[in-house]
Design a protein around this motif. Sequence first.
Motif, PDB file in Angstrom:
ATOM      1  N   UNK A  42       0.839  -1.204   0.000  1.00  0.00           N
ATOM      2  CA  UNK A  42       0.000   0.000   0.000  1.00  0.00           C
ATOM      3  C   UNK A  42       0.874   1.255   0.000  1.00  0.00           C
ATOM      4  N   UNK A  43       1.883   1.275   0.867  1.00  0.00           N
ATOM      5  CA  UNK A  43       2.772   2.435   0.935  1.00  0.00           C
ATOM      6  C   UNK A  43       3.520   2.607  -0.387  1.00  0.00           C
ATOM      7  N   UNK A  44       3.955   1.471  -0.979  1.00  0.00           N
ATOM      8  CA  UNK A  44       4.669   1.563  -2.256  1.00  0.00           C
ATOM      9  C   UNK A  44       3.758   2.135  -3.346  1.00  0.00           C
ATOM     10  N   UNK A  45       2.518   1.643  -3.432  1.00  0.00           N
ATOM     11  CA  UNK A  45       1.586   2.140  -4.445  1.00  0.00           C
ATOM     12  C   UNK A  45       1.308   3.631  -4.243  1.00  0.00           C
ATOM     13  N   UNK A  46       1.093   4.019  -2.979  1.00  0.00           N
ATOM     14  CA  UNK A  46       0.834   5.431  -2.695  1.00  0.00           C
ATOM     15  C   UNK A  46       2.043   6.292  -3.056  1.00  0.00           C
ATOM     16  N   UNK A  47       3.237   5.795  -2.751  1.00  0.00           N
ATOM     17  CA  UNK A  47       4.459   6.556  -3.036  1.00  0.00           C
ATOM     18  C   UNK A  47       4.668   6.731  -4.529  1.00  0.00           C
ATOM     19  N   UNK A  48       4.463   5.651  -5.292  1.00  0.00           N
ATOM     20  CA  UNK A  48       4.602   5.776  -6.744  1.00  0.00           C
ATOM     21  C   UNK A  48       3.582   6.773  -7.292  1.00  0.00           C
ATOM     22  N   UNK A  49       2.369   6.723  -6.763  1.00  0.00           N
ATOM     23  CA  UNK A  49       1.357   7.678  -7.211  1.00  0.00           C
ATOM     24  C   UNK A  49       1.768   9.111  -6.917  1.00  0.00           C
ATOM     25  N   UNK A  50       2.272   9.337  -5.706  1.00  0.00           N
ATOM     26  CA  UNK A  50       2.736  10.681  -5.335  1.00  0.00           C
ATOM     27  C   UNK A  50       3.887  11.121  -6.233  1.00  0.00           C
ATOM     28  N   UNK A  51       4.835  10.222  -6.474  1.00  0.00           N
ATOM     29  CA  UNK A  51       5.979  10.562  -7.312  1.00  0.00           C
ATOM     30  C   UNK A  51       5.576  10.883  -8.737  1.00  0.00           C
ATOM     31  N   UNK A  52       4.632  10.121  -9.293  1.00  0.00           N
ATOM     32  CA  UNK A  52       4.187  10.369 -10.665  1.00  0.00           C
ATOM     33  C   UNK A  52       3.494  11.727 -10.772  1.00  0.00           C
ATOM     34  N   UNK A  53       2.594  12.001  -9.826  1.00  0.00           N
ATOM     35  CA  UNK A  53       1.877  13.277  -9.857  1.00  0.00           C
ATOM     36  C   UNK A  53       2.845  14.439  -9.655  1.00  0.00           C
ATOM     37  N   UNK A  54       3.759  14.304  -8.677  1.00  0.00           N
ATOM     38  CA  UNK A  54       4.741  15.358  -8.440  1.00  0.00           C
ATOM     39  C   UNK A  54       5.620  15.602  -9.662  1.00  0.00           C
ATOM     40  N   UNK A  55       6.010  14.513 -10.351  1.00  0.00           N
ATOM     41  CA  UNK A  55       6.846  14.656 -11.550  1.00  0.00           C
ATOM     42  C   UNK A  55       6.078  15.359 -12.660  1.00  0.00           C
ATOM     43  N   UNK A  56       4.803  15.002 -12.810  1.00  0.00           N
ATOM     44  CA  UNK A  56       3.970  15.663 -13.818  1.00  0.00           C
ATOM     45  C   UNK A  56       3.903  17.158 -13.550  1.00  0.00           C
ATOM     46  N   UNK A  57       3.657  17.530 -12.272  1.00  0.00           N
ATOM     47  CA  UNK A  57       3.585  18.952 -11.927  1.00  0.00           C
ATOM     48  C   UNK A  57       4.920  19.641 -12.176  1.00  0.00           C
ATOM     49  N   UNK A  58       6.028  18.944 -11.848  1.00  0.00           N
ATOM     50  CA  UNK A  58       7.347  19.541 -12.034  1.00  0.00           C
ATOM     51  C   UNK A  58       7.596  19.862 -13.503  1.00  0.00           C
ATOM     52  N   UNK A  59       7.349  18.899 -14.396  1.00  0.00           N
ATOM     53  CA  UNK A  59       7.552  19.155 -15.823  1.00  0.00           C
ATOM     54  C   UNK A  59       6.585  20.208 -16.335  1.00  0.00           C
ATOM     55  N   UNK A  60       5.344  20.168 -15.865  1.00  0.00           N
ATOM     56  CA  UNK A  60       4.352  21.132 -16.310  1.00  0.00           C
ATOM     57  C   UNK A  60       4.763  22.546 -15.913  1.00  0.00           C
ATOM     58  N   UNK A  61       5.292  22.711 -14.676  1.00  0.00           N
ATOM     59  CA  UNK A  61       5.617  24.033 -14.197  1.00  0.00           C
ATOM     60  C   UNK A  61       6.940  24.563 -14.754  1.00  0.00           C
ATOM     61  N   UNK A  62       7.824  23.655 -15.099  1.00  0.00           N
ATOM     62  CA  UNK A  62       9.105  24.081 -15.699  1.00  0.00           C
ATOM     63  C   UNK A  62       8.928  24.385 -17.182  1.00  0.00           C
ATOM     64  N   UNK A  63       8.186  23.536 -17.891  1.00  0.00           N
ATOM     65  CA  UNK A  63       8.066  23.661 -19.337  1.00  0.00           C
ATOM     66  C   UNK A  63       6.833  24.432 -19.784  1.00  0.00           C
ATOM     67  N   UNK A  64       5.770  24.419 -18.913  1.00  0.00           N
ATOM     68  CA  UNK A  64       4.520  25.048 -19.326  1.00  0.00           C
ATOM     69  C   UNK A  64       4.425  26.415 -18.906  1.00  0.00           C
TER      70      UNK A  64
END
Length: 329
Positions: A307-329
């Motif tokens: 459960x913790x692993x799934x939640x962590x991957x979800x957090x990491x994916x969303x955070x990465x999406x926001x990071x690229x969106x805010x740097x490039x967008x």
Amino acid sequence: MKWLVALFCALLAAPLAADELRPAVIELTEREPGIWLLEWKLPVAATTRNIAPVFADPVLPESCKMLGEPSQRAAPLALLGSARLRCSGDLSNERFGLSELVGNADALARFVPLDRPAQTFRLTAAAPTATIAAEPETWAVARDYFVIGAEHILFGWDHLLFVIALVLLVRRGWAVAGAATAFTVAHSITLVATTLGYTGLPSRPVEALIALSIVFLAVEVTRMLRDPEHETFTRRAPWVVAFAFGLLHGFGFAGALADIGLPQGEIASALVAFNLGVEAGQLFVIAVLLALLAVIRRAVPLAETPVVRAATYGIGIIGSFWLFERVLG
């Protein structure tokens, strides 16, 4: 116990847009006896495909008539408008605000007469207009800004995911409390300093760094899951990391407050109430997550790590999406 896993992962079912909590603001100010200025700021919902207002039209007190046509203009993620009014009487017991609010949106309404104390109201979808009181409530500003602060944690997804990742990394009650306290102290410093004009940073790099802080914690949790015996600096001193990133998140909170505005004459009480609201919302999230982890640990101990692993991957994916969106967008 599949429902426990589903409930935990549901925390990550937020939209992939980290919409900051930016309530609408409508202000009725008396410029000279009988002449009032109505100003409003209505946030818009922005996507790559459209930009649409999420609030409807202003509602005027019955004793007021508009002088000329209102002026409106577009600003980044907001619609700004103003109108001059002629009003009779002191407007006590009359209503003003917005015709409607969509979904979970809320708004702040301010009434600023020449010869009486200002009044602040929080508008909701159920009550989009406010009744002007003959005498303002003593604790109205503190109450409203406390609620806004709590909502900013509960519905400001980037700050919320940072707190969730911090809990998943530490997972010990007092250690989490210490890290959360350090986070609160840090964001309070930059929030107050920025709001009072002593410092400040551009919003785009701040938002990108906030996203980076989420990715950083997700990576740290993943490293912990792979090698529980290896203690990184973040695991040894989570309060230091929480404090450092809290300084960044404080700039984000300040940006939200800048959009909302602070009531003149009650800036201190509004700031304190907002910070207390953020802390209350933060502690609520921490308590719920620790309780949920404890239930999983006792009921299905083998499910805790997945459960913790799934939640962590979800957090990491969303955070990465926001990071690229805010740097490039």
